[in-house]
Write an enzyme that holds these catalytic residues in place. Structure first.
Site, PDB file in Angstrom:
ATOM      1  N   ARG B 258      13.468   7.050  28.281  1.00  0.00           N
ATOM      2  CA  ARG B 258      13.827   5.616  28.242  1.00  0.00           C
ATOM      3  C   ARG B 258      13.059   4.947  29.371  1.00  0.00           C
ATOM      4  NH1 ARG B 258      17.795   4.369  31.993  1.00  0.00           N
ATOM      5  NH2 ARG B 258      19.395   5.934  31.763  1.00  0.00           N
ATOM      6  N   HIS B 262      19.435   1.816  31.360  1.00  0.00           N
ATOM      7  CA  HIS B 262      20.411   2.264  30.358  1.00  0.00           C
ATOM      8  C   HIS B 262      20.900   1.067  29.552  1.00  0.00           C
ATOM      9  CE1 HIS B 262      24.076   3.733  28.514  1.00  0.00           C
ATOM     10  NE2 HIS B 262      24.770   2.856  29.208  1.00  0.00           N
ATOM     11  N   TYR B 271      18.282   5.464  40.923  1.00  0.00           N
ATOM     12  CA  TYR B 271      18.436   6.898  40.711  1.00  0.00           C
ATOM     13  C   TYR B 271      17.176   7.627  40.227  1.00  0.00           C
ATOM     14  CZ  TYR B 271      19.520   5.047  36.023  1.00  0.00           C
ATOM     15  OH  TYR B 271      19.487   4.369  34.840  1.00  0.00           O
TER      16      TYR B 271
END
Lengths: 332, 367
Positions: B258, B262, B271
């Site tokens: 991705r 998200h 992260y």
């Protein structure tokens, strides 16, 4: 007597969650948090921000994506002497863990005749009003208040959030700690830096009044207080009680307030049928029937699935709906 | 040997990162190959516009798909007309291939219930936001279809994080026991919000989990649309194999990335490293397929330009249509709760209407 100097911070409700966790984790090395994205990411609402760096990956644990796994393993940890604080990312995703919570966390003490206990706190943001996607807005506190063996806590101010969270972590029994995410960042309040507790099971009278007792909790406390101020201008003097703990309910404060006013309304965003408004009305019936001057008005979410956000403002009790409901009870 | 009888740790590939052929080109016409490319461009452009709509406050939280077009379009293309698709919440690209208008997807993320209402004849189940719950529904629907004597395949999408849920295990276990005609398609995009794939399972691959359920698991380069097509097509054909004992489910693990967040509520820079993102962007499925199509004379500048224009127009039109839809009537929240509305719900609906009459809509709407 010397005055104790306490430093206070001006925090939002979600910062108070974080501060409560930080304070208790600093004090007690048995306390740990686990859940989805609580570690490196600091939680999707930042409720655990910085804790991973502070306490390390053994105490701030990013788990695989599995709610039953998170709560079920937390039960094992709790029974084995730790004090886990599992986070469920949104209340709408708590259902895979429902079996673990109601069949096990709630009953471990009973089933083992006190040999094992389950001192854990399941934290979950709940409630609507943030234009969130489907399944991100539900208020299902009644599911858990219905379950013997669980305590259910819902704070509505930053101060109470920290104090109640610390009480919940120190509580010897499992607590479902529901955080009203609509007001996670809506306002700030003074929060002592030290550790302190707000007792579970005690309601707070947010506004004293003589004409009607209005019981509410969580994010509904603010529109209820606003409605009370509007009604005060029209000569209706509302007492607003923030229940703070949904199980065990503070029957004493409910009854005491009602005996003073003789009228009551309950405001909650959960669906009306089977919601805790019915339980509060029953307490009034049981304890103060002869004081009652009007039916108890329930101002609640409708008995429909929580709609997608285009209509959520119509689903949630608005100030106007709260005022209307209070008037119905006052003018009966 | 079938593409599916593979060591699940050995990734199936057709095109390398430069669009060079390293496997067997599936049996697709020139027109189909170009259309697959166009659909991928459409999904990418839609995604870009959707993120921008959210940023401008014209849409709520939205889950982007950029980087995952190869897996979505390649797999959806491998289905036959009558087959069914069970999405998670990110398969906007796969949905378009199967007849779900972009306008519907926009409406859903704009908070309109009608966005989740598939037209008759569109074999797509509603979006599943809870993780992996749809796997059991796909297994059950496939099972029902088999019991009815039909011959259809049921593809179900979920992520790498979804494989940690109990429902993943239960869905695949039932499928293995009852030989349901399912294609379980895992979009392994490496990250379940902030949790990396290696913290999701200690298993070397997700594909190999199929071994435990007693059916084939295959890992495919999910950013290689032709490899995805080939593997999914083989799984669909197996799901419909008329020979005794040959009709079986398959687990496909499509390894991909991705590129974005998200959802628009997420900040992936917290992260993961920019360097990692760049490494995966080199595998971008769109230029990869484009290079192959150009190298083999199926596409030229003029055609690419025409496609760019057509997808921009198509997305702009979908946005116009979706934004022209007025806010639903508040009473609509009472519709479809039951087949017929109980009396007390009628009363609740009437009380809402009376309050709107009395106080006006401004008494309800928060800024």
């Amino acid at each position: 007597m010397a005055t104790q100097q306490t430093t206070t911070q001006n925090l939002t409700l979600v910062q108070a969650v974080r501060d409560g966790l930080y304070t208790e984790m600093s004090r007690d090395s048995d306390v740990l948090v686990l859940g989805e994205d609580v570690g490196k990411n600091g939680g999707v609402f930042r409720a655990t921000e910085g804790l991973y760096d502070e306490f390390g990956p053994d105490r701030v644990i990013d788990t695989p994506l599995a709610e039953s796994g998170i709560v079920g393993t937390a039960i094992g940890m709790a029974a084995y002497g730790l004090k886990p604080v599992p986070e469920i990312q949104f209340m709408g995703f708590i259902y895979p863990a429902f079996d673990q919570i109601v069949s096990h966390a709630a009953r471990l003490r009973t089933r083992s005749r006190g040999r094992f206990t389950c001192p854990l706190v399941v934290r979950a943001p709940y409630g609507g009003g943030i234009r969130a996607p489907e399944h991100h807005s539900e208020s299902k506190e009644a599911f858990f208040a219905h379950e013997p063996g669980l305590k259910v806590v819902i704070p509505s101010t930053p101060h109470d959030t920290k104090g109640l969270l610390i009480s919940a972590i120190r509580d010897p029994d499992p607590v479902v700690f529901l955080e009203p995410k609509l007001i996670y960042r809506a306002f700030r309040g003074d929060v002592p830096e030290d550790d302190y507790t707000v007792p579970i099971g005690e309601a707070a009278v947010r506004r004293e009044g003589t004409d009607i007792s209005v019981f509410t909790w969580g994010a509904m406390t603010r529109p209820t207080l606003e409605a009370a101020e509007n009604l005060a201008e029209a000569g209706v003097d509302c007492e607003v009680v923030d229940l703070r703990t949904m199980s065990p309910l503070d029957r004493e404060t409910i009854v005491e307030s009602f005996k003073k006013t003789g009228r009551a309304a309950v405001v909650h965003e959960a669906p009306k049928t089977g919601g805790l408004g019915g339980e509060i009305a029953s307490i009034i019936q049981e304890e103060a029937l002869l004081y009652q001057e009007a039916p108890v008005e329930r101002i609640a979410g409708f008995d429909t699935p929580f709609p997608l956000y285009a209509l959520e403002d119509y689903y949630l009790p608005s100030v106007a709906r709260v005022e209307e409901g209070i008037r119905n009870a006052v003018e009966f | 040997m079938s593409t599916l009888q593979h060591d699940p740790r050995d990734q199936v590939r057709v095109l390398d990162e430069d669009g060079e052929v390293v496997g067997e080109i599936p049996d697709l016409s020139d027109g189909e190959l170009v259309e697959m490319y166009r659909q991928m461009r459409l999904a990418r452009h839609f995604d870009k516009r959707a993120v921008s709509l959210q940023r401008q406050g014209r849409m709520g939280t939205y889950p982007p798909l950029s980087g995952q077009e190869g897996a979505q379009i390649g797999s959806a293309y491998a289905l036959d007309e009558d087959d069914w698709l069970f999405p998670s919440y990110r398969e906007h690209g796969a949905g378009v291939v199967r007849g779900l208008p972009l306008k519907q997807t926009l409406l859903y993320w704009m908070g309109h219930e009608d966005g989740n209402k598939m037209d008759e004849g569109v074999n797509i189940f509603p979006v599943a936001v809870p993780i992996s719950t749809q796997i059991l529904h796909a297994t059950g629907a496939a099972w029902a279809s088999k019991l009815k004597g039909e011959n259809r395949a049921f593809i179900c999408y979920f992520g790498d994080g979804g494989t940690s849920e109990g429902d993943f295990h239960e869905g695949l276990n039932f499928a293995g026991v009852f030989d349901t005609p399912n294609v379980f398609f895992c979009n392994n995009n490496q990250w379940a919000i902030s949790v990396p794939r290696e913290r999701q399972t200690a298993s070397e691959t997700i594909a190999q989990k199929a071994i435990a359920y007693g059916f084939d698991g295959v890992q495919v380069d999910g950013m290689d649309p032709l490899a995805v097509y080939a593997v999914t097509r083989a799984a669909v054909e197996k799901a419909k194999n008329p020979e005794e004992g040959q009709r079986r489910p398959t687990l496909v693990e499509a390894v991909q990335y991705r590129f974005g967040a998200h959802t628009t509520a997420d900040d992936p820079t917290v992260y993961r490293d920019a360097e990692e993102v760049e490494r995966w962007k080199a595998k971008d499925p769109i230029p990869r397929l484009e290079k192959f199509l150009r190298n083999t004379g199926r596409l030229d500048d003029e055609a690419v330009d025409g496609i760019r224009q057509s997808v921009e127009d198509e997305v702009a039109e979908a946005i116009r249509e979706a934004e022209a839809v007025e806010r639903p009537e508040p009473s609509e929240m009472f519709e479809h709760v039951y087949e017929s509305l109980p009396e007390d719900l009628r009363e609740q609906r009437a009380s809402l209407e009376a309050l709107r009459e009395q106080y006006g809509d401004e008494a309800f709407l928060r800024e």
